[in-house]
Enzyme design. Structure first.
Site, PDB file in Angstrom:
ATOM      1  N   HIS A  93      15.235   5.593 -18.940  1.00 39.54           N
ATOM      2  CA  HIS A  93      14.285   5.077 -19.930  1.00 39.54           C
ATOM      3  C   HIS A  93      12.884   5.628 -19.698  1.00 39.54           C
ATOM      4  O   HIS A  93      11.916   5.085 -20.220  1.00 39.54           O
ATOM      5  CB  HIS A  93      14.283   3.545 -19.892  1.00 39.54           C
ATOM      6  CG  HIS A  93      15.616   2.961 -20.240  1.00 39.54           C
ATOM      7  ND1 HIS A  93      16.150   3.025 -21.508  1.00 39.54           N
ATOM      8  CD2 HIS A  93      16.546   2.349 -19.474  1.00 39.54           C
ATOM      9  CE1 HIS A  93      17.343   2.457 -21.510  1.00 39.54           C
ATOM     10  NE2 HIS A  93      17.609   2.042 -20.281  1.00 39.54           N
ATOM     11  N   GLU A 153       2.419   3.762   1.930  1.00 38.48           N
ATOM     12  CA  GLU A 153       1.285   3.187   2.657  1.00 38.48           C
ATOM     13  C   GLU A 153       1.025   3.857   4.002  1.00 38.48           C
ATOM     14  O   GLU A 153      -0.112   3.936   4.431  1.00 38.48           O
ATOM     15  CB  GLU A 153       1.400   1.670   2.794  1.00 38.48           C
ATOM     16  CG  GLU A 153       2.464   1.182   3.716  1.00 38.48           C
ATOM     17  CD  GLU A 153       2.559  -0.332   3.766  1.00 38.48           C
ATOM     18  OE1 GLU A 153       1.538  -1.009   3.634  1.00 38.48           O
ATOM     19  OE2 GLU A 153       3.688  -0.830   3.958  1.00 38.48           O
ATOM     20  N   CYS A 164     -11.908  -7.676   8.216  1.00 39.28           N
ATOM     21  CA  CYS A 164     -12.941  -7.996   9.205  1.00 39.28           C
ATOM     22  C   CYS A 164     -12.424  -8.931  10.295  1.00 39.28           C
ATOM     23  O   CYS A 164     -11.530  -9.731  10.058  1.00 39.28           O
ATOM     24  CB  CYS A 164     -14.104  -8.705   8.531  1.00 39.28           C
ATOM     25  SG  CYS A 164     -14.796  -7.835   7.140  1.00 39.28           S
ATOM     26  N   GLU A 215      10.664  -1.733  -1.321  1.00 40.43           N
ATOM     27  CA  GLU A 215      10.105  -1.802   0.028  1.00 40.43           C
ATOM     28  C   GLU A 215      10.096  -0.412   0.675  1.00 40.43           C
ATOM     29  O   GLU A 215       9.149  -0.049   1.376  1.00 40.43           O
ATOM     30  CB  GLU A 215      10.902  -2.818   0.870  1.00 40.43           C
ATOM     31  CG  GLU A 215      10.504  -2.910   2.322  1.00 40.43           C
ATOM     32  CD  GLU A 215       9.048  -3.294   2.565  1.00 40.43           C
ATOM     33  OE1 GLU A 215       8.311  -3.610   1.617  1.00 40.43           O
ATOM     34  OE2 GLU A 215       8.631  -3.240   3.737  1.00 40.43           O
ATOM     35  N   LYS A 258       6.715   1.332   2.003  1.00 34.80           N
ATOM     36  CA  LYS A 258       6.508   1.795   3.390  1.00 34.80           C
ATOM     37  C   LYS A 258       6.072   3.243   3.388  1.00 34.80           C
ATOM     38  O   LYS A 258       5.144   3.627   4.084  1.00 34.80           O
ATOM     39  CB  LYS A 258       7.788   1.673   4.229  1.00 34.80           C
ATOM     40  CG  LYS A 258       8.200   0.328   4.712  1.00 34.80           C
ATOM     41  CD  LYS A 258       7.320  -0.319   5.739  1.00 34.80           C
ATOM     42  CE  LYS A 258       6.197  -1.089   5.111  1.00 34.80           C
ATOM     43  NZ  LYS A 258       6.414  -2.419   4.675  1.00 34.80           N
ATOM     44  N   LYS A 297      -4.605  -5.293   7.846  1.00 28.95           N
ATOM     45  CA  LYS A 297      -3.594  -6.319   8.087  1.00 28.95           C
ATOM     46  C   LYS A 297      -4.199  -7.634   7.648  1.00 28.95           C
ATOM     47  O   LYS A 297      -5.319  -7.945   8.015  1.00 28.95           O
ATOM     48  CB  LYS A 297      -3.296  -6.354   9.587  1.00 28.95           C
ATOM     49  CG  LYS A 297      -2.095  -7.191   9.964  1.00 28.95           C
ATOM     50  CD  LYS A 297      -0.824  -6.410   9.773  1.00 28.95           C
ATOM     51  CE  LYS A 297       0.424  -7.196  10.051  1.00 28.95           C
ATOM     52  NZ  LYS A 297       1.566  -6.592   9.340  1.00 28.95           N
ATOM     53  N   ASN A 335     -16.787 -12.970   7.649  1.00 29.22           N
ATOM     54  CA  ASN A 335     -15.643 -12.408   6.927  1.00 29.22           C
ATOM     55  C   ASN A 335     -15.594 -13.075   5.564  1.00 29.22           C
ATOM     56  O   ASN A 335     -15.883 -14.264   5.458  1.00 29.22           O
ATOM     57  CB  ASN A 335     -14.326 -12.739   7.642  1.00 29.22           C
ATOM     58  CG  ASN A 335     -14.182 -12.035   8.973  1.00 29.22           C
ATOM     59  OD1 ASN A 335     -15.000 -11.195   9.304  1.00 29.22           O
ATOM     60  ND2 ASN A 335     -13.150 -12.378   9.716  1.00 29.22           N
ATOM     61  N   GLY A 336     -15.187 -12.328   4.541  1.00 27.90           N
ATOM     62  CA  GLY A 336     -15.094 -12.917   3.205  1.00 27.90           C
ATOM     63  C   GLY A 336     -16.118 -12.296   2.272  1.00 27.90           C
ATOM     64  O   GLY A 336     -16.727 -11.267   2.599  1.00 27.90           O
ATOM     65  N   TRP A 378     -14.940  -4.478   7.661  1.00 26.12           N
ATOM     66  CA  TRP A 378     -14.185  -3.682   6.692  1.00 26.12           C
ATOM     67  C   TRP A 378     -15.008  -3.764   5.411  1.00 26.12           C
ATOM     68  O   TRP A 378     -15.120  -4.822   4.797  1.00 26.12           O
ATOM     69  CB  TRP A 378     -12.806  -4.301   6.500  1.00 26.12           C
ATOM     70  CG  TRP A 378     -11.823  -3.486   5.754  1.00 26.12           C
ATOM     71  CD1 TRP A 378     -11.137  -2.396   6.192  1.00 26.12           C
ATOM     72  CD2 TRP A 378     -11.360  -3.722   4.414  1.00 26.12           C
ATOM     73  NE1 TRP A 378     -10.281  -1.937   5.225  1.00 26.12           N
ATOM     74  CE2 TRP A 378     -10.398  -2.736   4.130  1.00 26.12           C
ATOM     75  CE3 TRP A 378     -11.656  -4.675   3.427  1.00 26.12           C
ATOM     76  CZ2 TRP A 378      -9.732  -2.655   2.894  1.00 26.12           C
ATOM     77  CZ3 TRP A 378     -11.003  -4.604   2.211  1.00 26.12           C
ATOM     78  CH2 TRP A 378     -10.057  -3.598   1.962  1.00 26.12           C
ATOM     79  N   ARG A 386      -6.256  -4.838  12.771  1.00 25.33           N
ATOM     80  CA  ARG A 386      -6.404  -5.337  11.408  1.00 25.33           C
ATOM     81  C   ARG A 386      -7.100  -4.333  10.493  1.00 25.33           C
ATOM     82  O   ARG A 386      -7.139  -4.531   9.287  1.00 25.33           O
ATOM     83  CB  ARG A 386      -7.192  -6.646  11.420  1.00 25.33           C
ATOM     84  CG  ARG A 386      -6.563  -7.700  12.306  1.00 25.33           C
ATOM     85  CD  ARG A 386      -7.405  -8.928  12.345  1.00 25.33           C
ATOM     86  NE  ARG A 386      -7.336  -9.625  11.078  1.00 25.33           N
ATOM     87  CZ  ARG A 386      -6.579 -10.683  10.860  1.00 25.33           C
ATOM     88  NH1 ARG A 386      -5.851 -11.168  11.816  1.00 25.33           N
ATOM     89  NH2 ARG A 386      -6.553 -11.269   9.688  1.00 25.33           N
TER      90      ARG A 386
HETATM   91  C1  F6R Z   1       3.034  -3.853   3.481  1.00 25.56           C
HETATM   92  C2  F6R Z   1       2.246  -4.987   3.893  1.00 25.56           C
HETATM   93  C3  F6R Z   1       1.587  -5.814   2.853  1.00 25.56           C
HETATM   94  C4  F6R Z   1       1.780  -7.306   3.187  1.00 25.56           C
HETATM   95  C5  F6R Z   1       0.969  -8.159   2.219  1.00 25.56           C
HETATM   96  C6  F6R Z   1       1.176  -9.647   2.460  1.00 25.56           C
HETATM   97  O1  F6R Z   1       3.617  -3.213   4.555  1.00 25.56           O
HETATM   98  O2  F6R Z   1       2.136  -5.255   5.054  1.00 25.56           O
HETATM   99  O3  F6R Z   1       2.042  -5.508   1.584  1.00 25.56           O
HETATM  100  O4  F6R Z   1       3.147  -7.599   3.115  1.00 25.56           O
HETATM  101  O5  F6R Z   1      -0.388  -7.853   2.341  1.00 25.56           O
HETATM  102  O6  F6R Z   1       0.785 -10.016   3.745  1.00 25.56           O
HETATM  103  P1  F6R Z   1       1.228 -11.391   4.370  1.00 25.56           P
HETATM  104  O7  F6R Z   1       2.715 -11.334   4.548  1.00 25.56           O
HETATM  105  O8  F6R Z   1       0.500 -11.485   5.673  1.00 25.56           O
HETATM  106  O9  F6R Z   1       0.843 -12.464   3.409  1.00 25.56           O
END
Ligand code: F6R
Length: 606
Positions: free
Chosen positions: A506, A490, A2, A483, A487, A601, A99-100, A73, A27
């Protein structure tokens, strides 16, 4: 997640609110709304959908110089017009954006309903609107009404509240969800993220948890939850609106991947000392003796930040020979961690606002732990909470998937490991080797990026029709594999699993076959032969292999060759092709690359 925007000043609020909401679109959200006050009346417009949909239903006569806006959101109730914020009080005098999560929303709702209040939405926020609406009738100020209502609430919030009866002020409050005030010329702004403010002002103030602020056109006041006034020092944000443009790239993600020579360069700039082959990290707030005193290092973060923490743990073990490990902050905080005086704790966060990481830091601080932050967003909650740390200086990361913050965090860890190593037993010669290696990184990332077309073609061939993909690596290669899988899944929604290469037999080897290709991270390090043996085993099960390393190998069907650097720094360069691979797979599959479904985000809720 949000987003909140608020404005009070001489101008028409609605265009400012809509522009601010647009800046917060990155976001992730599912609905949007605005409210303004004019002639002591509240006007609200809200819709399920995008900010552009909202703009199309805001009429020209939607005038008012005080207002709040929100991108939602969904947490309580489906995305819909009625569940979108702002929510009005029953008498339509108060409007609230939030938000929250209000944890005791159900019981508060029952009490209010028993008192005759009719709810319009399924949201927890509407509870706040009614509570404030009621207290506003009994109190002399909106600020007092908000404070009293918040006393009844359990949970997390960043809120902005307006009152049609008091058209000159906005009240905002924070507990676990960020609120930033923006100071303008005879106007004030507030938002959940500086992105919404930088077009109007660079002078900002962050609210602390438990704080409340009253904004008027001519200034602001901040208070603790028990009404004591607090003094705040504004600081200047060095991010500008250009950081929030795609800069001619098709997606923010590609822009951010392409920026990495520069962003890693900025993380390293001014921090490599050629005289003593050590790193200058003034923000650690620790002298050499203190830096030597730790017996262990524990790193916490969420998602990609956690994976970069695994890279960091390896760097610290290798260069400083201090036992180090990484753990998801979201797990750490719930297991009542044993906090030791001789352990150095490090929290990682791009946004600096991830709730689980923040809560873990707070738990550590409560138990007397020494916590450093490796954070991108200057002045963010995690940065403020830590005893010291390293800022990434990577500029804002707009695309939901983290890329440049990941490589900058890894580079920051290399600096920290170098520092911790050189105050211990890392020799000057090894120190120089790492310093030289770090300096080569930006150019080598640039060189790596020239392979984009080759990687795009591989992404089309491997990921586009795959039932799923396996990512494997050993030791330094394992967090890179994690990682890479993260990527891919997601942003392209292709199922991807990461395993230590040594663990394949295993269990997960059962999955290998022509429909489940493997991306194998195989640097030229001491584990090369073992990795090539694993590739042989995959091949023997008809598995297709894309190898990412420093050479080509007969065991692999295809290879991406990455420039060589010092072995310890390999993970940084090995990550770049995996970012491009995921990006092009997502584009080929027609995904919403910058705003993948279900994700946001900066996860500011639990
Ligand atoms: C993956 C991604 C998330 C963030 C995670 C932590 O691409 O972006 O896994 O890395 O939500 O976010 P921050 O770094 O903002 O604490």
């Amino acid at each position: 997640m949000c987003g909140i925007v608020a404005y009070v000043g001489p101008k028409d609020a609605a265009p400012i609110l809509l522009e601010g909401l647009q800046r917060l679109e990155y976001r992730g959200y599912d609905s949007a709304g605005v409210a303004v006050v004019a002639a002591k009346a509240l006007k609200i417009r809200k819709v399920k959908g995008r900010v552009a949909d909202l703009a199309s239903v805001v009429p020209a006569r939607f005038k008012g110089t005080l207002g709040i806006g929100h991108t939602r959101w969904a947490t309580h109730g489906v995305p819909s017009d009625v569940n979108a914020h702002p929510h009005p009080s029953a008498d339509e005098r108060i409007a609230v954006v939030h938000n929250g999560i209000i944890e005791n929303a159900d019981s508060l709702r029952q009490r209010l309903e028993a008192d005759g209040v009719t709810f319009l939405s399924e949201t927890d926020t509407e509870v706040l609107a009614h509570l404030i609406g009621r207290t506003a009738k009994e109190t002399e100020s909106l600020e007092e009404a908000v404070r009293r209502a918040l006393k009844l609430v359990v949970g997390t919030y960043g809120i902005a509240v307006i009152d049609a009866e008091r058209p000159g002020e906005v009240v905002v409050a924070r507990n676990g969800s960020p609120i930033v005030l923006g100071i303008g010329e005879k106007e004030m702004f507030a938002a959940s993220d500086v992105a919404a403010l930088v077009r109007y002002t660079r002078q900002v103030v962050h609210l602390e948890d438990g704080e409340l602020a009253v904004l008027r056109a001519d200034g602001f006041s901040t208070f603790t939850s028990d009404a004591r006034e607090t003094a705040k020092e504004p600081f200047t944000v060095d991010w500008d609106t250009g950081h929030y443009d795609t800069g001619g790239y098709e997606h923010y993600l590609l822009k951010e991947i392409s920026e990495q020579p520069d962003t890693v360069g900025r993380t390293l700039r001014g921090r490599i000392d050629d005289r003593f082959h050590i790193a200058h990290l003034g923000g650690l707030n620790m002298d050499a003796r203190e830096s030597r005193s730790f017996k262990r290092v524990k790193i916490i973060g969420c998602g990609s930040a956690y994976y970069s923490g695994q890279i960091g743990a390896q760097l610290i073990e290798e260069l400083a020979r201090i036992p180090a490990d990484a753990e998801p902050a979201s797990e750490f905080r719930y297991r009542s961690p044993v906090v030791e005086a001789d352990t150095l704790y490090i929290a990682i966060s791009q946004s600096g606002e991830t709730y689980d990481t923040l809560a873990a830091v707070q738990e550590l601080k409560r138990k007397g732990g020494r916590v450093l932050g490796i954070v991108n967003t200057v002045g963010s909650a995690i940065a403020r909470e830590c005893d010291g740390g390293v800022y990434l200086h990577a500029g804002p990361e707009v695309s939901v998937a983290s890329t440049k913050a990941f490589t900058s965090t890894s580079a920051a860890f290399a600096l920290l490991a170098l520092h911790l190593g050189r105050v211990r037993d890392l020799s000057p010669a090894d120190g120089r080797r790492i310093c030289d290696g770090l300096r080569r990184l930006p150019e080598q990332i640039k060189e790596m990026l020239t392979q984009e077309e080759h990687i795009r073609e591989l992404a089309m061939r491997y990921a586009k029709d795959a039932a799923g993909m396996m990512f494997v690596g050993r030791v330094r290669g394992y967090p890179v594999a994690r990682e890479g899988a993260q990527k891919l899944k997601e942003i392209s929604y292709v199922h991807a699993e990461a395993y230590p290469a040594s663990e394949l037999k295993h269990g997960p080897l059962a999955l290998i076959g022509p429909e489940m290709p493997t991306v194998a991270i195989v640097p030229d390090d001491e584990l090369l032969d073992k990795n090539l043996t694993t590739l042989g085993e995959i091949r023997a099960r008809s598995g297709r292999i894309l190898m990412v390393g420093h050479r080509t190998a007969d065991q692999a069907d295809d290879c991406i060759v990455v420039p060589r650097n010092e072995t310890e720094l390999d993970p940084i360069l090995l990550t770049i092709p995996l970012q491009l691979f995921a990006y092009h797979a997502a584009v080929a599959l027609g995904r919403d690359v910058d705003k993948p479904r279900n994700l946001a985000k900066s996860v500011t809720v639990e």
